[in-house]
Design a protein around this motif. Structure first.
Motif, mmCIF file in Angstrom:
data_model
loop_
_atom_site.group_PDB
_atom_site.id
_atom_site.type_symbol
_atom_site.label_atom_id
_atom_site.label_comp_id
_atom_site.label_asym_id
_atom_site.label_seq_id
_atom_site.Cartn_x
_atom_site.Cartn_y
_atom_site.Cartn_z
ATOM 1 N N ALA A 49 109.936 -108.021 34.129
ATOM 2 C CA ALA A 49 110.690 -108.383 35.124
ATOM 3 C C ALA A 49 111.975 -109.627 34.726
ATOM 4 O O ALA A 49 112.063 -110.606 34.626
ATOM 5 C CB ALA A 49 110.833 -107.718 36.157
ATOM 6 N N LEU A 50 112.776 -108.944 34.539
ATOM 7 C CA LEU A 50 114.189 -110.910 34.736
ATOM 8 C C LEU A 50 115.294 -109.900 35.675
ATOM 9 O O LEU A 50 115.877 -109.155 36.032
ATOM 10 C CB LEU A 50 114.434 -110.306 33.681
ATOM 11 N N ILE A 51 115.744 -110.938 36.876
ATOM 12 C CA ILE A 51 117.270 -110.674 37.687
ATOM 13 C C ILE A 51 117.337 -111.603 37.333
ATOM 14 O O ILE A 51 117.206 -113.025 37.952
ATOM 15 C CB ILE A 51 116.090 -110.903 39.340
ATOM 16 N N GLY A 52 119.336 -111.747 37.124
ATOM 17 C CA GLY A 52 120.083 -112.310 36.367
ATOM 18 C C GLY A 52 120.788 -112.894 37.810
ATOM 19 O O GLY A 52 120.314 -112.649 39.079
ATOM 20 N N ARG A 53 121.642 -113.859 38.136
ATOM 21 C CA ARG A 53 122.334 -114.297 39.080
ATOM 22 C C ARG A 53 123.206 -113.569 39.695
ATOM 23 O O ARG A 53 123.105 -113.226 40.783
ATOM 24 C CB ARG A 53 123.383 -115.734 38.031
ATOM 25 N N ALA A 54 123.869 -112.470 39.098
ATOM 26 C CA ALA A 54 124.719 -111.455 39.839
ATOM 27 C C ALA A 54 123.972 -110.836 40.295
ATOM 28 O O ALA A 54 124.098 -109.716 40.790
ATOM 29 C CB ALA A 54 125.396 -111.076 38.639
ATOM 30 N N GLY A 55 122.176 -110.356 40.030
ATOM 31 C CA GLY A 55 121.502 -109.362 40.714
ATOM 32 C C GLY A 55 121.221 -107.993 39.542
ATOM 33 O O GLY A 55 120.370 -107.324 39.991
ATOM 34 N N VAL A 63 106.365 -102.030 32.816
ATOM 35 C CA VAL A 63 106.151 -101.457 34.408
ATOM 36 C C VAL A 63 107.398 -101.224 34.610
ATOM 37 O O VAL A 63 107.136 -100.883 36.188
ATOM 38 C CB VAL A 63 105.664 -102.759 33.978
ATOM 39 N N ALA A 64 107.761 -100.614 33.863
ATOM 40 C CA ALA A 64 109.151 -99.890 34.969
ATOM 41 C C ALA A 64 109.075 -98.502 35.235
ATOM 42 O O ALA A 64 107.815 -97.666 35.171
ATOM 43 C CB ALA A 64 110.481 -99.744 33.896
ATOM 44 N N GLY A 65 109.449 -98.387 36.875
ATOM 45 C CA GLY A 65 109.067 -97.556 37.584
ATOM 46 C C GLY A 65 107.865 -97.562 38.603
ATOM 47 O O GLY A 65 107.469 -97.690 39.390
ATOM 48 N N ARG A 66 107.257 -99.116 38.619
ATOM 49 C CA ARG A 66 106.735 -99.785 38.950
ATOM 50 C C ARG A 66 106.126 -100.936 39.731
ATOM 51 O O ARG A 66 106.255 -101.097 40.879
ATOM 52 C CB ARG A 66 104.599 -98.981 38.156
ATOM 53 N N GLN A 81 106.860 -106.811 43.411
ATOM 54 C CA GLN A 81 106.509 -106.459 43.952
ATOM 55 C C GLN A 81 105.149 -105.298 43.051
ATOM 56 O O GLN A 81 106.821 -105.035 42.027
ATOM 57 C CB GLN A 81 106.953 -105.078 44.846
ATOM 58 N N ILE A 82 104.146 -104.943 42.658
ATOM 59 C CA ILE A 82 103.995 -104.128 42.153
ATOM 60 C C ILE A 82 103.017 -103.195 42.255
ATOM 61 O O ILE A 82 102.169 -103.673 43.579
ATOM 62 C CB ILE A 82 103.028 -105.156 41.134
ATOM 63 N N ASN A 83 103.402 -102.242 41.475
ATOM 64 C CA ASN A 83 102.677 -100.940 42.370
ATOM 65 C C ASN A 83 101.878 -100.040 41.721
ATOM 66 O O ASN A 83 102.125 -100.456 40.249
ATOM 67 C CB ASN A 83 103.472 -99.948 43.313
#
Length: 121
Positions: A49-55, A63-66, A81-83
């Protein structure tokens, strides 16, 4: 210099949840991106997973969706958060930040020490 400290790993049963956190400290002008990787035994490290400066966020297909990545605590912390955990999620999880320590310095990568997540079936 920038230090990353991770927390929140552990042993959990399949179907359970965990929340990983990674907090940066040190000389930080701007954080360009925050990401989580994992490395399972005998496998190469992979981006989850990655989050950029702009969000903007991006996730590995597995892992998408979990998994949900988010910023916290004024922007120097990234949570994962891992579900609905699966045994195949068992790995050492690493955070990585791309940081500018000064406005005039090039971006550098910094890694956390790694934290174990073990999912029992």
């Amino acid at each position: 210099q920038v230090q990353l400290v991770e927390s929140g790993g552990g042993l959990v049963q399949a179907g359970g949840s965990l929340r990983l956190s990674c907090t940066a400290s040190g000389t930080i002008f701007r954080i360009n991106s925050m990401s989580w990787y994992r490395q399972a035994p005998g496998k190469t490290r992979e981006l989850v997973a990655l989050i950029g400066r702009a969000g903007t966020v991006d996730y590995a297909d597995a892992v998408a969706g979990r998994f949900t990545i988010s910023r916290a605590n004024g922007g120097n912390t990234v949570d994962l958060q891992i579900n609905r955990l699966k045994p195949e999620d068992t790995a050492v999880y690493y955070c990585k930040f791309v940081v500018l320590s000064r406005s005039y310095t090039p971006p550098r990568e910094y890694w956390g020490q790694g934290i174990q997540v073990t999912v029992s079936s």
